[in-house]
Every structure is written in C-alpha cells, then in structure tokens.
Design an enzyme around this catalytic site. Structure first.
Site, short mmCIF file in Angstrom:
data_model
loop_
_atom_site.label_atom_id
_atom_site.label_comp_id
_atom_site.label_asym_id
_atom_site.label_seq_id
_atom_site.Cartn_x
_atom_site.Cartn_y
_atom_site.Cartn_z
N LYS A 1 -22.78 -10.05 3.63
CA LYS A 1 -21.96 -9.61 4.27
C LYS A 1 -21.20 -10.57 5.27
CE LYS A 1 -22.08 -5.62 7.30
NZ LYS A 1 -23.60 -5.31 8.68
N SER B 1 -22.43 -0.17 8.84
CA SER B 1 -21.13 -1.68 8.63
C SER B 1 -21.35 -2.29 7.34
CB SER B 1 -21.51 -2.29 9.95
OG SER B 1 -22.75 -2.87 9.84
N SER C 1 -27.19 0.58 9.90
CA SER C 1 -25.81 -0.12 8.78
C SER C 1 -25.92 -0.48 7.32
CB SER C 1 -25.32 -1.06 9.76
OG SER C 1 -24.49 -1.17 11.40
#
Length: 452
Positions: free
Chosen positions: A79, A154, A178
């Site tokens: 990420k 996210s 997330s």
C-alpha cells in the site's frame, strides 16, 4: 500444474522447493498479469524496477539451499502509505507526490528480509482516511469482479491486486476497517491485529491515534498466518509492547453473533450470508448465541470523523507545505480539525479508554464476536459511499458501522469471505477476539471453517 499467478504463497514455495518453478517464473507470470489488467483495474500506483532483480536473487537462494523461509520469492504488493526504500510513498496525495523514503518501514523490512519480491505500490484514498479508493493522483480503483464497482478502502488497491491475481499477498493498513472491508468486497482474508502485535517504525504519519495497524490481504488463511508470523516477530525493548497472548480457550468456543448494530441498516443479502455462516459455525459444535454487542460504541462512532480531522490539522500545522499541496477536501477537513477544542480530543480519548475497559470485561464471558464486515454491497467506484442501504438513507460511514470499534478497542479481527450475493458481489464477516488473542483466530482454522 495450475497457472502460477493463481497459486497462493504456500503452493508457490512448495514448487520452489521441488524445483518445479522458480521465483523468476512467478515474477514473469505476475508481471504479465499486471500488464494485461492495468490500468483497467487501476490497483497499482507504481511498478517496482527492482522486481526481477529480487526474483533472481531469490531463485539463487533456492538453488543454493539458502532460502529465507515461506515467503522467499513470493510476489507482494504494498500500500502506498507504507514506506519502501527507493519507491514513492505518495499517501494518495499531491502533497507527497515526490516523496521517496530512504528506508523501509518496519513491517515492510520484515517482509523483504524474508525474501518476498515487491511488485510495486497500490492505490488508496488520500491520507488513507476514507472507505473507498480514489484520489487526485491516480484515480479510482475498480473491483476485479466488476471494474465499475469499488473495492472499498482504504487498502482498496491492495485488495484489487490480490483479487486480480497479481500477487498472493498485499500489505496494507487498517485504521477503521481498511483491510477487512476491502477483503469482504473482494472475497479475501485479512487479519487486523491487536495493537502492538505488528510494530510500526519509520513510516508516514498515522492519522487515527493508535488505531492503525499493518497487515495483509490474502486469498487463503494459511497465507494470512504466514505473513502474520513474519511481521509479528519480536523486536527490541524500545519497540511498542504487544499485549500478552491469553491461553487458548477449550472448545466449544463461546461465540456471540451480532447481525445488527442498533437501527443501522444492513443489506438483506449480507444478512443472509451472515446467517448462513453462523449456522455453519453451530454445526461445528460451538456455543453460538445471537444478540447485540454489549458495548457502548455509539459515543465513539459519533466523533469518529473528528479524529482524522484533528490529526490532519496537526500534520498541516507542523508541515505547512503538506497542507498547501493537499487536495482541497482535505484542507477543509484540517480546518475543521483545527477548530476542535482540546477538551473535545480529551473526551474522545476518555471514550476510547472506556471502550477498551468494556471490551476486556466482555471477553471474560465470550471467546469470539462475529459480525458482518460490511453493511452494503460494493457500489460505484467513484462514489465515496452508498447513500442508501436496504432503502434507508445513510451517511458516509453507514457502510462501515461494523469495523471501527474494533480498532478503537485494540482488538484482533479476522476477515473471512462468506457466500456471495445473488449477483456475484462478494461478502464477508469478521471474527473478533480479545486483545492479544490473534492466534485464536489463526490457529482454529479447522474449527472456524465454514462448510456446506
């Protein structure tokens, strides 16, 4: 032999060990997969230039009998809010467009030391503060099941990269769901660990108190366990202290099934999938009872957005150049955060402390809480949230009501895929255990497996 890009880390390593495939073969398969599907999926924000070199080094280790363990040669994505030395870490924001860390953040360092091959970075919402994946730098990430739909957020880019078969493992973060919600939207597993179980050091600012933890999305629970064991290794005495591991409870497990949070709406298809999973657990002999969550989570839910806004205000005050370059939406959020009185933040901290005390007492009576991971099925990818669930209007966190309390309470939670909706959209539940009881969720695979 199955196509390499379809295999999990466990099966890839078995092939390496048997000399039936090499990490270079796997890297080439992953690269071909990315080239075929990007940018339609738009999971990746950066393709690493070092992937082939890392794969070749891993192949050499396997030939020489010096493999570093069960992730050596396995492709991973990371990420774009986690620092990888020499690669951009944009935080999904124009403010970090040119930022390139000089060292790996600790969870990344552990994965790389274990020999994993980093394919690149994955997409996220700006500052990782929203439950869908879109930003001004890279645009929206599509769900591999239907690229018009969201993967949630996210860690939406990471979830897409695993579901699209780019890699069997995606590293991400979870500050309020997330990892778990994207796992549900993509049919994956993910473990949100207890606070302190996977130490963080050397990364970007964390904007949700101590709620945010690093973790991984995978297609199999055995890979989730392997990544956990790699990143949760012991550290020096100066590192954050992880909670002690409580003894594993004797079977049958005492399971509380919580389908609804107050009067918050739930998509009926998610409700049916949840109930089917609960029924399967009961067939394994567990002591399953349905009920409401015996915690007062509403006071914290009411102020949840203020936590991120206050942290943004602090970041922008300390780094004015970051605030000046951030997207207008987030500058406005920071302005709201700057207007919050100190007494408001103290009140939030008090609510967190009360919640953690209540959770500790709750787990004296039960072993695991099971809830849906999501309240809504995947919606159009450029919309921040669904505006209705089961024909009832909802706000920005209506789809996310089940997950944030777990982070605030510091608890471990395992995202588990369940029966999909009638149109194929994926659904998942979360299994939530007491603080420190991460291994209860990982080591009881046979007892927790949903079987027809």
């Amino acid at each position: 032999m199955s196509e390499l890009h379809t295999l999990d880390a466990h099966d890839l390593v078995a092939l390496f060990r048997a000399r039936r495939a090499t990490p270079v073969d796997v890297f080439e398969a992953a690269s071909a997969r990315i080239a075929a599907l990007e940018p339609r999926i738009n999971a990746m924000t950066y393709i690493a230039a070092t992937g082939r070199v890392e794969a070749e080094a891993s192949a050499r280790r396997w030939r020489e009998g010096a493999a570093r363990g069960p992730l050596d040669g396995v492709p991973v994505t990371i990420k774009d809010n986690l620092a990888v030395a020499g690669m951009p870490a944009t935080f999904g924001s124009p403010a970090y467009r040119s930022f390139i860390p000089v060292e790996d953040e600790l969870p990344v360092a552990r994965i790389r030391q274990a020999g994993a091959v980093v394919l690149g970075k994955t997409n996220l919402p700006e500052f990782a503060l929203e439950g869908y994946t879109d930003n001004a730098l890279f645009g929206a990430t599509g769900n591999p099941l239907d690229p018009a739909l969201t993967t949630g957020g996210s860690t939406g880019g990471g979830a897409a990269s695993v579901a699209a078969l780019y890699a069997p493992v995606a590293l991400g973060t979870d500050g309020g769901g997330s990892l778990r919600r994207p796992a549900a939207h993509c049919g994956l597993f993910a473990l949100k660990t207890s606070i302190g179980r996977i130490p963080r050091r050397g990364g970007l600012p964390q904007l949700l108190l101590d709620f945010e933890v690093a973790g991984a999305l995978t297609r199999t629970l055995r890979d989730t366990k392997t990544v956990y064991e790699t990143m949760a290794a012991t550290v020096s005495a100066s590192a954050p202290i992880a909670p002690p591991e409580p003894p594993l409870p004797r079977p049958p497990l005492r399971i509380l099934a919580v389908e609804f949070f107050g009067d918050a709406p739930l998509d009926p298809e998610i409700g049916r999938s949840f109930q089917a999973f609960i029924d399967r657990l009961a067939t394994h002999g567990h002591d399953v009872r349905a009920g409401s969550l015996p915690l007062d989570v509403e006071p914290l839910a009411e102020v949840w957005p203020e936590i991120g806004r206050a942290h943004l205000a602090k970041l922008f005050a300390e780094r004015p150049e970051i605030g000046a370059a951030a997207s207008p939406k987030y500058r406005a959020m920071a302005e709201e955060g700057a207007r919050l009185p100190a007494t408001r933040m103290l009140a939030i901290l008090e609510r967190v402390a009360v919640l953690r005390e209540q959770a500790a007492r709750m787990y004296q009576e039960i072993d695991i809480v099971v809830t849906p991971s999501i309240a809504a099925l995947a919606w159009p990818k450029t919309q921040s949230h669904p505006t209705q669930i089961n024909d009832q209007p909802v706000g920005p966190r209506g789809h996310a009501v089940y997950t944030g309390w777990v982070n605030a309470a510091g608890l471990p939670a395992l995202a588990w895929p369940t029966n999909p909706a009638s149109d194929g959209r994926t659904i998942g539940v979360q299994l939530v255990a007491a603080s420190g009881a991460d291994r209860l969720l990982l080591d009881f695979e046979g007892r927790l497996t949903a079987k027809d």
